[in-house]
Design a protein around this motif. Structure first.
Motif, PDB file in Angstrom:
ATOM      1  N   ILE A  48      15.742  -2.718  16.841  1.00 38.31           N
ATOM      2  CA  ILE A  48      14.366  -2.955  16.393  1.00 38.31           C
ATOM      3  C   ILE A  48      14.110  -2.098  15.159  1.00 38.31           C
ATOM      4  CG2 ILE A  48      11.927  -2.768  17.027  1.00 38.31           C
ATOM      5  CD1 ILE A  48      12.924  -2.856  19.995  1.00 38.31           C
ATOM      6  N   SER A  49      13.635  -2.713  14.084  1.00 41.93           N
ATOM      7  CA  SER A  49      13.299  -1.960  12.872  1.00 41.93           C
ATOM      8  C   SER A  49      12.107  -1.056  13.140  1.00 41.93           C
ATOM      9  CB  SER A  49      12.949  -2.918  11.734  1.00 41.93           C
ATOM     10  OG  SER A  49      14.066  -3.691  11.392  1.00 41.93           O
ATOM     11  N   THR A  50      12.126   0.130  12.540  1.00 47.95           N
ATOM     12  CA  THR A  50      11.025   1.074  12.698  1.00 47.95           C
ATOM     13  C   THR A  50      10.818   1.831  11.391  1.00 47.95           C
ATOM     14  OG1 THR A  50      10.149   2.907  14.031  1.00 47.95           O
ATOM     15  CG2 THR A  50      12.509   2.921  13.610  1.00 47.95           C
ATOM     16  N   PRO A  51       9.572   2.137  11.031  1.00 51.67           N
ATOM     17  CA  PRO A  51       9.327   2.871   9.785  1.00 51.67           C
ATOM     18  C   PRO A  51       9.593   4.368   9.901  1.00 51.67           C
ATOM     19  CG  PRO A  51       7.260   2.332  10.831  1.00 51.67           C
ATOM     20  CD  PRO A  51       8.340   1.679  11.650  1.00 51.67           C
ATOM     21  N   VAL A  52       9.444   4.922  11.103  1.00 49.44           N
ATOM     22  CA  VAL A  52       9.623   6.363  11.308  1.00 49.44           C
ATOM     23  C   VAL A  52      10.369   6.581  12.618  1.00 49.44           C
ATOM     24  CG1 VAL A  52       8.451   8.582  11.596  1.00 49.44           C
ATOM     25  CG2 VAL A  52       7.459   6.858  10.102  1.00 49.44           C
ATOM     26  N   ILE A  53      11.286   7.519  12.590  1.00 54.79           N
ATOM     27  CA  ILE A  53      12.052   7.842  13.787  1.00 54.79           C
ATOM     28  C   ILE A  53      11.487   9.087  14.460  1.00 54.79           C
ATOM     29  CG2 ILE A  53      14.201   6.818  12.985  1.00 54.79           C
ATOM     30  CD1 ILE A  53      15.032   9.731  12.190  1.00 54.79           C
ATOM     31  N   ALA A  54      11.887   9.293  15.680  1.00 53.85           N
ATOM     32  CA  ALA A  54      11.542  10.534  16.373  1.00 53.85           C
ATOM     33  C   ALA A  54      12.442  11.641  15.826  1.00 53.85           C
ATOM     34  CB  ALA A  54      11.748  10.371  17.869  1.00 53.85           C
ATOM     35  N   GLY A  55      11.879  12.790  15.566  1.00 57.84           N
ATOM     36  CA  GLY A  55      12.657  13.894  15.008  1.00 57.84           C
ATOM     37  C   GLY A  55      13.708  14.404  15.972  1.00 57.84           C
ATOM     38  N   GLY A  56      14.896  14.610  15.463  1.00 56.27           N
ATOM     39  CA  GLY A  56      15.964  15.180  16.263  1.00 56.27           C
ATOM     40  C   GLY A  56      16.629  14.214  17.224  1.00 56.27           C
ATOM     41  N   LEU A  57      16.197  12.972  17.246  1.00 57.90           N
ATOM     42  CA  LEU A  57      16.766  11.999  18.181  1.00 57.90           C
ATOM     43  C   LEU A  57      17.340  10.812  17.423  1.00 57.90           C
ATOM     44  CD1 LEU A  57      13.913  11.955  20.825  1.00 57.90           C
ATOM     45  CD2 LEU A  57      16.020  13.276  20.873  1.00 57.90           C
ATOM     46  N   SER A  90      12.645  10.146   7.504  1.00 56.26           N
ATOM     47  CA  SER A  90      12.275   8.729   7.478  1.00 56.26           C
ATOM     48  C   SER A  90      11.872   8.296   6.072  1.00 56.26           C
ATOM     49  CB  SER A  90      11.126   8.460   8.449  1.00 56.26           C
ATOM     50  OG  SER A  90      11.523   8.717   9.779  1.00 56.26           O
ATOM     51  N   PHE A  91      11.033   9.088   5.411  1.00 55.97           N
ATOM     52  CA  PHE A  91      10.603   8.739   4.055  1.00 55.97           C
ATOM     53  C   PHE A  91      11.766   8.790   3.073  1.00 55.97           C
ATOM     54  CE2 PHE A  91       6.234  10.431   5.393  1.00 55.97           C
ATOM     55  CZ  PHE A  91       5.846   9.181   5.839  1.00 55.97           C
ATOM     56  N   LYS A  92      12.626   9.792   3.200  1.00 55.81           N
ATOM     57  CA  LYS A  92      13.797   9.871   2.324  1.00 55.81           C
ATOM     58  C   LYS A  92      14.685   8.645   2.509  1.00 55.81           C
ATOM     59  CE  LYS A  92      14.617  14.844   1.757  1.00 55.81           C
ATOM     60  NZ  LYS A  92      15.589  15.910   2.082  1.00 55.81           N
ATOM     61  N   THR A  93      14.892   8.251   3.749  1.00 58.03           N
ATOM     62  CA  THR A  93      15.727   7.083   4.039  1.00 58.03           C
ATOM     63  C   THR A  93      15.138   5.840   3.388  1.00 58.03           C
ATOM     64  OG1 THR A  93      16.507   8.030   6.108  1.00 58.03           O
ATOM     65  CG2 THR A  93      16.668   5.643   5.893  1.00 58.03           C
ATOM     66  N   TRP A  94      13.854   5.625   3.580  1.00 54.85           N
ATOM     67  CA  TRP A  94      13.173   4.460   3.026  1.00 54.85           C
ATOM     68  C   TRP A  94      13.226   4.472   1.493  1.00 54.85           C
ATOM     69  CZ3 TRP A  94       8.067   4.625   0.691  1.00 54.85           C
ATOM     70  CH2 TRP A  94       7.582   3.362   0.354  1.00 54.85           C
ATOM     71  N   MET A  95      12.934   5.622   0.880  1.00 54.81           N
ATOM     72  CA  MET A  95      12.910   5.712  -0.580  1.00 54.81           C
ATOM     73  C   MET A  95      14.298   5.559  -1.199  1.00 54.81           C
ATOM     74  SD  MET A  95       9.935   8.527  -1.410  1.00 54.81           S
ATOM     75  CE  MET A  95      10.807   9.879  -0.688  1.00 54.81           C
ATOM     76  N   CYS A  96      15.346   5.823  -0.427  1.00 54.69           N
ATOM     77  CA  CYS A  96      16.713   5.700  -0.942  1.00 54.69           C
ATOM     78  C   CYS A  96      17.368   4.384  -0.534  1.00 54.69           C
ATOM     79  CB  CYS A  96      17.552   6.884  -0.471  1.00 54.69           C
ATOM     80  SG  CYS A  96      17.020   8.446  -1.211  1.00 54.69           S
ATOM     81  N   GLY A  97      16.582   3.451  -0.011  1.00 58.25           N
ATOM     82  CA  GLY A  97      17.102   2.121   0.294  1.00 58.25           C
ATOM     83  C   GLY A  97      17.706   1.956   1.676  1.00 58.25           C
ATOM     84  N   GLY A  98      17.544   2.937   2.533  1.00 58.30           N
ATOM     85  CA  GLY A  98      18.082   2.838   3.885  1.00 58.30           C
ATOM     86  C   GLY A  98      17.092   2.203   4.841  1.00 58.30           C
TER      87      GLY A  98
END
Length: 102
Positions: A24-33, A62-70
């Motif tokens: 399932i796509s998600t915009p933000v992940i849980a930290g450390g998991l 999460s923001f870094k991943t999104w901004m870098c195309g992940g």
């Protein structure tokens, strides 16, 4: 912060019905998991070294991943364990009762 489950998009609901293990796509992940390839984590710049305590790393990565195309996915059939330490390897600036975002 307050967490609430939100309904999935219609496309993802159909995919989940067809295969309950479908990511399932998600915009933000849980930290450390989360699981990430070391090369990608390094490419993102790892965690910000100025984050002194836990509590915002999930937004940052999460923001870094999104901004870098992940992208980030929740894997429904995954399981995560957490082992708590007897003590923290760092100090809380205002005491641990004042470290949560309100």
């Amino acid at each position: 912060m307050h967490f609430i489950w939100e309904p999935l998009f219609e496309k993802e609901m159909k995919e989940q019905k067809a295969d309950p293990t479908h990511p399932i796509s998600t915009p933000v992940i849980a930290g450390g998991l989360f699981a990430v390839q070391k090369q990608w984590f390094n490419q993102l710049g790892q965690y910000d070294s100025l984050l002194e305590i836990w509590g915002a790393e999930n937004f940052e990565i999460s923001f870094k991943t999104w901004m870098c195309g992940g992208s980030m996915k929740i894997i429904p059939c995954s399981r995560v364990g957490h082992i708590f330490r007897k003590s923290h390897p760092y100090e809380f600036p205002l005491g641990n009762g004042h470290t949560y975002l309100m």
